[in-house]
Design a protein around this motif. Structure first.
Motif, mmCIF file in Angstrom:
data_model
loop_
_atom_site.group_PDB
_atom_site.id
_atom_site.type_symbol
_atom_site.label_atom_id
_atom_site.label_comp_id
_atom_site.label_asym_id
_atom_site.label_seq_id
_atom_site.Cartn_x
_atom_site.Cartn_y
_atom_site.Cartn_z
ATOM 1 N N ASP A 37 -73.354 -30.481 -58.733
ATOM 2 C CA ASP A 37 -74.035 -31.768 -59.073
ATOM 3 C C ASP A 37 -74.669 -31.700 -60.584
ATOM 4 O OD1 ASP A 37 -72.519 -33.331 -57.475
ATOM 5 O OD2 ASP A 37 -74.179 -33.258 -55.745
ATOM 6 N N LYS A 38 -74.835 -30.970 -60.719
ATOM 7 C CA LYS A 38 -75.480 -30.224 -62.629
ATOM 8 C C LYS A 38 -75.391 -31.081 -63.101
ATOM 9 C CE LYS A 38 -78.543 -27.221 -60.417
ATOM 10 N NZ LYS A 38 -78.005 -26.907 -59.637
ATOM 11 N N VAL A 39 -76.446 -31.637 -63.884
ATOM 12 C CA VAL A 39 -76.221 -32.101 -65.505
ATOM 13 C C VAL A 39 -76.408 -31.134 -66.768
ATOM 14 C CG1 VAL A 39 -76.691 -34.139 -67.524
ATOM 15 C CG2 VAL A 39 -76.947 -34.404 -65.272
ATOM 16 N N VAL A 97 -70.059 -29.948 -61.459
ATOM 17 C CA VAL A 97 -70.655 -30.839 -62.229
ATOM 18 C C VAL A 97 -70.806 -32.067 -62.016
ATOM 19 C CG1 VAL A 97 -71.533 -28.147 -63.963
ATOM 20 C CG2 VAL A 97 -69.130 -29.993 -64.787
ATOM 21 N N LYS A 98 -72.034 -32.577 -61.939
ATOM 22 C CA LYS A 98 -71.828 -34.253 -62.553
ATOM 23 C C LYS A 98 -71.607 -34.778 -63.449
ATOM 24 C CE LYS A 98 -75.284 -38.110 -61.315
ATOM 25 N NZ LYS A 98 -76.646 -38.284 -61.217
ATOM 26 N N ARG A 99 -72.330 -34.020 -64.705
ATOM 27 C CA ARG A 99 -72.227 -35.107 -65.830
ATOM 28 C C ARG A 99 -72.137 -33.569 -66.788
ATOM 29 N NH1 ARG A 99 -75.084 -38.039 -65.805
ATOM 30 N NH2 ARG A 99 -73.943 -40.067 -64.595
ATOM 31 N N ILE A 100 -71.267 -34.066 -68.138
ATOM 32 C CA ILE A 100 -71.936 -32.284 -69.369
ATOM 33 C C ILE A 100 -71.938 -33.690 -71.039
ATOM 34 C CG2 ILE A 100 -70.764 -30.397 -70.586
ATOM 35 C CD1 ILE A 100 -68.235 -30.164 -68.251
ATOM 36 N N TYR A 101 -73.232 -33.606 -71.186
ATOM 37 C CA TYR A 101 -73.144 -34.607 -72.107
ATOM 38 C C TYR A 101 -73.148 -32.602 -74.003
ATOM 39 C CZ TYR A 101 -75.675 -37.807 -70.138
ATOM 40 O OH TYR A 101 -76.599 -38.789 -68.853
ATOM 41 N N ARG A 156 -66.267 -37.236 -66.404
ATOM 42 C CA ARG A 156 -67.235 -36.560 -66.766
ATOM 43 C C ARG A 156 -68.468 -35.496 -67.791
ATOM 44 N NH1 ARG A 156 -67.040 -31.844 -62.258
ATOM 45 N NH2 ARG A 156 -64.250 -31.930 -62.234
ATOM 46 N N GLU A 214 -82.067 -36.215 -67.751
ATOM 47 C CA GLU A 214 -81.279 -35.483 -66.997
ATOM 48 C C GLU A 214 -81.001 -34.155 -66.659
ATOM 49 O OE1 GLU A 214 -77.620 -38.100 -66.721
ATOM 50 O OE2 GLU A 214 -79.200 -40.229 -67.014
ATOM 51 N N VAL A 215 -81.242 -33.623 -67.827
ATOM 52 C CA VAL A 215 -80.192 -32.747 -68.297
ATOM 53 C C VAL A 215 -81.334 -31.701 -67.071
ATOM 54 C CG1 VAL A 215 -80.084 -30.986 -69.536
ATOM 55 C CG2 VAL A 215 -79.944 -32.959 -69.986
ATOM 56 N N GLN A 216 -80.082 -30.846 -66.260
ATOM 57 C CA GLN A 216 -80.805 -29.408 -65.544
ATOM 58 C C GLN A 216 -80.411 -27.972 -66.542
ATOM 59 O OE1 GLN A 216 -79.065 -31.846 -62.469
ATOM 60 N NE2 GLN A 216 -80.006 -30.173 -61.386
#
Length: 514
Positions: free
Chosen positions: A11-13, A43-47, A84, A110-112
């Motif tokens: 669940d990390k961004v 992972v929740k999302r990758i920008y 994602r 959002e980013v971690q």
């Protein structure tokens, strides 16, 4: 059951830069880092920071990702997996990374986890460009990270050769070798014209061999000075080469570094290069690099929760002591295995002559590159075709010159932090995120790598029929090569014999006359 690292990433961004580089390459060759994250974690999302390139807008490039070799198996297993991944328009050469206000705020909120691997790896890049991408962008990334309230880990990807001005490179900072502090250099970048700054290159570089290593060294000093209390570390990989196991064996999509020479040699085009066969090759497979990058982030967040380090930790990543490889072994394995995976389009039998003597290199280059090149171009002209060999050899020789500083000497690297990082991992994570260089079987690696070069770079068909076709061509060129060697040696011997006969007759006549 999820491992420690998989639990960390759940669940990390994530925010990833490096769209132009091998670790984070996108468009026609998607990121190995992204593939590994999507395949092994939740992972929740990758920008991903992307810029328009070669007339293609960002969305067009994103649409091509699903057809990339790297993601074939992943997309087959989960057609929606790439949803994602969210591209953001930007450019590391631009002020504020070229991000819009809304996208910047999105990252801040959002980013971690941040992986900053964006860099220009062109060794001859003009200084003003290398500074903008490799150094100033690092400052902008650090400043952006300081605004992220949820940040848990920031991994800055440097290079093992950022401090190549010393022979023994430990896991520490080396600001004492810079001719000018990073603050001053960036002030010059912002205040002077590109032309004037580029004219100052020799004075600013000092002992550094090129703008790449110099600007990466500056970026390290910037992290040291400006990171403050960020949860940040520096990852220093060696020369990144084709994958060993993941996402598929031997995967490679560029012609940078020593594999460019290997590729040219397999085609029978590159026959001479500058190489110290006794020097250690600091080569590391790309999948091992990705595994360590992901581990660095996990460990940075883990250590931050225990105690804040006094300085960002540094991880050198090169072949392990006890499993080192020399450039001579690199060359021998590549040539020896060229028969196993020959190119059906080869122009001559693969062989490679190596030397570090400048005058000998020039002579051999004339004999084995330029003379055949001019001959082939002449034939092409007579056929009404465009000559191309001399132009190609010009590019090859420039690449050989650029590689020279890294293949003619040996550096000694300390990797205590890297070893400790490996020991901290659970047995399960060590299997999933393997970066243990001491376990690599170099013979097996090169078998996979040669196959990958043939398939992914030369675009050869992988089936046995095409392999046998390549072997037949190899055997044919092998016979022609031996015949040519015999003819040239016989001609040289005949010429030498004729000269010796004439000299003998001359001295005999002179003696009798006297």
């Amino acid at each position: 059951m999820a491992t420690e690292m998989q639990t960390f990433y759940k669940d990390k961004v994530v925010f990833l830069t490096g769209g132009s580089g091998f670790l984070g390459k996108e468009s026609t060759a998607f990121s190995v880092t992204i593939e590994k994250l999507l395949r092994t974690t939740e992972v929740k999302r990758i920008y991903v920071l992307l810029r328009s390139k070669c007339g293609q807008e960002m969305q067009e490039r994103c649409a091509a990702w699903k057809n990339d070799y790297v993601f074939v198996n992943l997309v087959q297993a989960d057609p929606d997996v790439l949803k994602r991944v969210v591209p953001l328009a930007g450019d590391c050469q631009e002020p504020d990374l070229g991000l819009s206000h809304s996208d910047r705020q999105l990252l801040v909120d959002e980013v971690q986890i941040v992986f900053h691997s964006a860099a220009t790896v062109r060794f001859v890049e003009p200084l003003h460009v290398a500074l903008a991408i490799n150094t100033r962008a690092t400052r902008l990334m650090v400043r952006l990270a300081k605004e992220m309230p949820h940040l848990e880990a920031f991994v800055h990807v440097s290079t093992a050769y950022s401090n190549c001005v010393v022979d023994h490179i430990t896991e520490r900072f080396y600001p004492e070798h810079l001719t000018c502090p990073v603050d001053k250099v960036l002030q010059l970048h912002d205040s002077l014209s590109p032309e004037l700054l580029d004219n100052m290159t020799p004075a600013l570089l000092g002992k550094y061999p090129n703008t790449y290593t110099y600007t990466k060294a500056l970026a390290e000093q910037l992290v040291q000075q400006e990171s403050g209390d960020l949860p940040i570390c520096i990852f220093r990989p060696g020369v990144i080469i084709a994958s060993y196991k993941e996402p598929m064996s031997g995967w490679i999509d560029n012609l940078y570094g020593p594999f460019a020479v290997l590729y040219g040699s397999a085609f029978g085009i590159v026959r001479v290069t500058r190489l110290n066969l006794k020097a250690h090759g600091g080569i590391v497979p790309v999948d091992y690099c990705v595994n360590m990058v992901l581990t660095c982030a996990w460990n940075t967040a883990r250590e931050r929760s225990i105690q804040l380090p006094t300085e960002p930790p540094i991880y050198n990543f090169i072949p392990a002591e006890g499993n080192l490889i020399t450039w001579g072994e690199f060359k021998d394995r590549a040539v020896r295995l060229s028969y196993n995976y020959p190119f059906s389009q080869m122009m001559w039998m693969p062989f490679l002559i190596c030397t570090t003597i400048p005058w000998l290199l020039q002579i051999l280059t004339c004999i084995y590159h330029l003379l055949p090149g001019y001959a082939i171009d002449l034939v092409l002209r007579l056929r009404g075709q465009k000559p191309r060999m001399i132009k190609l050899y010009d590019k090859i020789h420039k690449n050989i010159d650029m590689l020279a500083p890294f293949v003619v000497r040996t550096w000694q690297f300390d990797s205590y932090n890297t070893h400790q990082l490996w020991m901290r991992m659970s047995a399960e994570d060590q299997k999933i995120y393997d970066f243990n260089m001491s376990s690599i079987d170099w013979d097996d690696y090169f078998l996979q790598a040669l196959s990958g070069v043939r398939i992914y770079l030369a675009k050869e068909e992988p089936g046995p029929e095409n392999l046998e076709k390549g072997r037949k061509i190899y055997r044919k060129f092998q016979v022609l090569h031996r015949l040519l060697q015999f003819t040239l040696c016989s001609g040289a011997a005949a010429l030498l014999w004729s000269i010796l006969k004439r000299l003998s007759a001359y001295f005999f006549k002179s003696t009798n006359t006297g």
